[in-house]
Design an enzyme around this catalytic site. Sequence first.
Site, PDB file in Angstrom:
ATOM      1  N   THR A  31      -0.583   4.779   0.972  1.00  0.00           N
ATOM      2  CA  THR A  31      -0.506   5.907   2.455  1.00  0.00           C
ATOM      3  C   THR A  31      -0.872   5.198   3.475  1.00  0.00           C
ATOM      4  O   THR A  31      -1.296   4.100   3.699  1.00  0.00           O
ATOM      5  CB  THR A  31      -2.201   6.626   1.810  1.00  0.00           C
ATOM      6  N   LYS A  35     -13.929  25.581  -0.571  1.00  0.00           N
ATOM      7  CA  LYS A  35     -12.516  24.844  -0.969  1.00  0.00           C
ATOM      8  C   LYS A  35     -12.925  23.702  -1.521  1.00  0.00           C
ATOM      9  O   LYS A  35     -13.959  23.134  -1.045  1.00  0.00           O
ATOM     10  CB  LYS A  35     -11.891  24.931   0.613  1.00  0.00           C
ATOM     11  N   ASP A  74      -4.616   6.213  -4.286  1.00  0.00           N
ATOM     12  CA  ASP A  74      -4.454   7.393  -5.069  1.00  0.00           C
ATOM     13  C   ASP A  74      -4.564   7.744  -6.550  1.00  0.00           C
ATOM     14  O   ASP A  74      -4.392   6.776  -7.012  1.00  0.00           O
ATOM     15  CB  ASP A  74      -2.973   7.888  -4.572  1.00  0.00           C
ATOM     16  N   ASP A  78       0.847  -1.014  -0.060  1.00  0.00           N
ATOM     17  CA  ASP A  78      -0.290   0.157   0.077  1.00  0.00           C
ATOM     18  C   ASP A  78       0.898   1.140  -0.123  1.00  0.00           C
ATOM     19  O   ASP A  78       2.207   1.202   0.193  1.00  0.00           O
ATOM     20  CB  ASP A  78      -0.869  -0.131   1.392  1.00  0.00           C
TER      21      ASP A  78
END
Length: 1201
Positions: free
Chosen positions: A428, A616, A733, A426
Amino acid sequence: MAGRRKKKHNFSRIHAFTCGKASFNGEHSLIGGPGFSRIVYCNDPERAEASLINYGDNYVRTTKYTLVSFLPKSLFEQFRRVANFFFLLCAILAFFPVSPWDSPFSSVFPLAFVVALTMAKEIIEDWRRKKQDIEINNRKVKVHRGGGFDSTKWKDLKVGDVVKVEKDEFFPADLILLSSSYDDAICYVETTNLDGETNLKLKQALEETSKLQEDSSFQNFKAIIACEDPNANLYSFIGTMELEGQQYPLTPQQLLLRDSKLRNTDFIHGVVIFTGHDTKVIQNSTEPPSKRSNIERRMDKIVYFLFCLLFVISFIGSVFFGIYTSEDLKNGKMTRWYLRPDETTIFYDPKRAAIAAMLHFLTVLMLYGYLIPISLYVSIEIVKVLQSFFINRDVHMYYEETDKPAHARTSNLNEELGQVDTILSDKTGTLTCNSMEFIKCSIAGVAYGQGVTEVERALARRKGSPIEQVSIEEEDDSVADVSEVKPTVKGFNFVDERITNGNWVNEPHAKVIKSFFRLLALCHTAIPEVDEETGQVSYEAESPDEAAFVIAARELGFEFFERTQTTILLHEFDPLSGRKVERSYKLLNVLEFSSARKRMSVIVRDEDGNLLLLCKGADSVMFERLSKNGREFEEKTREHINEYADAGLRTLILAYRELDEEEYDQFNKEFTEAKNIVSADREQIVEEIAEQIEKDLILLGATAVEDKLQNGVPECIDKLAQAGIKLWVLTGDKMETAINIGFACSLLRQGMKQIIISSETPEIKSLEKLEDKSAAAEAIKASVLHQIQEGKASLSSSDENSEAFALIIDGKSLTYALADDAKDLFLELAVGCASVICCRSSPKQKALVTRLVKTKTGSTTLAIGDGANDVGMLQEADIGIGISGVEGMQAVMSSDIAIAQFRFLERLLLVHGHWCYRRISSMVCYFFYKNVTFGFTLFFYEMYASFSGQPAYNDWFLSLYNVLFTSLPVIALGVFDQDVSAELCLKFPLLYQEGVQNVLFSWTRILSWQFNGMLSATLIFFFCINALENQAFRKGGEVVGIEILGAAMYTCVVWVVNCQLALSINYFTFIQHIFIWGSIMFWYIFLLAYGAMDPTISTTAYQVFIEACAPAPSYWLVTLLVLVACLIPYFACASIKMRFFPSYNQMIHWISNDGQVHDPEYCSVVRSRSIRHTTVGFTARFEASKRFDEEKSESMSMSIP
């Protein structure tokens, strides 16, 4: 102080839901039917109907055994092993006349000893689980009893009990939320133990129960809940609550799951609906898959081979015995008169030779059973437990920051750690820290932040930046130094004098900068915690990113310190006075973030009465919402966010707009109505209304936060690459971020040819717009297959001197690549590439890729991850490594071994893996060697004795061979032996390739050890027979009898097998000396003590040593000559191999003994023998750079006339 504030909060005003507005839908009609039959009488234990229902208590048991089940279940586990079952049959037959032993107990003892030892190990392991169960079941929780709440143990909870859980406590069972410390009955829940997500989940009770905040208010509370039966689905729940005659729907919004934690909320009240093994988390817990190492599987094959050999030699012996027996009595003449065939039992009856041969088969089957090492499995289990002990206590794998050592959760796979071919990782939280730091920003088209990320360093190396032209040693040091420097404030690593310390007021766009940081301080759902002693403010946020933004605003002069039900309070830096002043902003609405919206907004009114919408979000949705007048800084901001993405940073766009009163009133009216709608499509309507006001925004800038690489990751990957281990990265990601992390880790480098298989191609995007979705899917699959084939063609056309390839594929393409008709082609391409990165991978895809690599390549796979989304991958791989990081314990609980940092994988594999593989391989080979040696001396004596079934040795000699005289030295070998030191294992990673190639447990090596055993048995038997048979052994001239021959042969066997082990050991310790020479001495002590016993006990061993063996010089001379003769073949082969065919570790021994370990030339010679060219990592990058420079200088020299 913070707690008293929060009790008055009414956060339903700021979230896009309203208290208690749940709706009945079609699923609620299922209640009462199959699967939806549970009835819970809340706070009413005395009710007659409640007493009739027995849902069980809240006691949770994770132990394998109970007091009742231990004996039968454990015995069943023991005798499932074919070797143990065989010895059980032998032990039973030992009580019948067919037994070759005088005493049946001598056969029963070794089996009983081995089984008892294994059962003791099971008891110890289960007791550890029991202690964990006791600790959890005895936790305390407050339960409503009578007029108040009393502390009760978790295990005593019953369905229907009302409990009070306080802040930072775990929920003891599955609860329905009734009320909380907030007036609108919301609470924040952390579910990292369930799904690995660090984001806090928001839960809310029904409006009808939200007023039950005081303990006394439950005095008269009664309700009936009807809901679904226990199931494993964490994300769904269907039920109804009957309160005061009214029915109210229950949804997952009211469900609080066991083992999740209450956060940011002082307390909640809830009613228990599922207890113990009915809770969803326990329903989800499955038995981990049974994993066995390659060595253990091959060991089973050897045992089966020895069984076949046992049956063959037993059959041969029985055939010859039958022939000899049939010829014992012919024409009234007796051939073997000493057996008295004319007056014998059925076992030697010449008239029934066939039956005698069959019975003889059973006899010799028991006798030759010593070919099978009865103590092999239990010895290996003991060794593996002790190896795990050393792994757990390795200080080099202890992470002081979190106080977490390595933890081998299973010892079954120790040797497998030394054979890993492919690592699937993995990203993250595994390669990166999963700790977000605000490091850069772009405001008004100006880039701020001077920090250098690991990815930027890698980018500089790619571009050949002058600051990066350093030697590999200097560079490694610099990387280590940077990674060790930690920011003084967690989540904030921003350095830029233009902004910090209030200097932003001197910037040309100071007003924009002020609006930028004010937006960061206001646009969030974080909750402040004020330390009453220090006055410092900390934040509880739903995600690490959001916490980093609020901290950045605080550090740069805009401190968010309090939130009320309608107000956000800030301490803002005032440019005029140069001091911080308190500002109050009225919070009107929060438009929450979702994966579909990819943004969040708040609407506030400042002290001047201005209405502001602050927003945002991701650049993909924000730029299109800018007004024409709000795009002043768009071009520069786009450039900056692209640079930030290249640097591996996560970016968000910040924008705002001012609202007029009329527009806001209209929006608020529609928005409030939408929030109060009771229908299934309420969320969609809310989002559509929010969409209408989030437009015409004015761009302020962009943020950039870094998910830092863990310390030592690039160096670890480099070492693993040198060891010949391939690394695949499977991440959720996006592709750009994964590629950048690949460069930072040196999995990718400048010049490496990238094969990118993406679903973002124009061709695939056009196909996705087709109305016929099935035809579009087929066309997309064909496109992906075409990309794979093109990549494979590029790979095939390359030669050995070509630059390495890297495969990068996204999740959508991976879906088609893993189809049955495409996965083989995809795997061929992936295996041919130096690096493989799978982006946007789902948890299921991670598991499928792992399974594909494991099953199709047949090599050992290791998966490493830290989140619940990695569980499938960890369980699918041959070895699962859990990172005990910040994403909860789900990955760790599903792993085989837990470590705190990715960099510890280097030592775990290259040192412990290498040692364990070498130890277990040598141990198993030696085990079979010593048993073959012993067993064949029995067989040769049987041949010598006309296959009569007469054992060569005393019964207790036979029984104690594996248990006492040869067991401890081999255990010491498996625990302590080292071919090279840990330092040299790390300096020369190519040593690890012995395990990848399985050099030490190949069939060639196994059979060579078996042959050595047969040779030793041959030399022992025939040497002893020929030396002792016709010689006068005593002073009276008596020749050797069976008791003396047996003792002499046994002495030779004990000496030979123990000295053979001593020759095999690379690293002697004091313990090994004690065990080896102690075992030999113990044999003599036993012979003395046993021979001194009454003849009815010692039988053939009575006084054999004192009276016969010890006084005879020939006994000692034969022992010495046999020992030398048996060891010479091994010594000669080992010497020839070392001289002409040295292994890696022998070469390293040479240069180590010569003091040349630090000589680059000698080290280069050793490394040149690597079977795999290193294609990734720092070393490969520098080699590629060196080749590039050489080619460049050659071309320049050729161009000079």
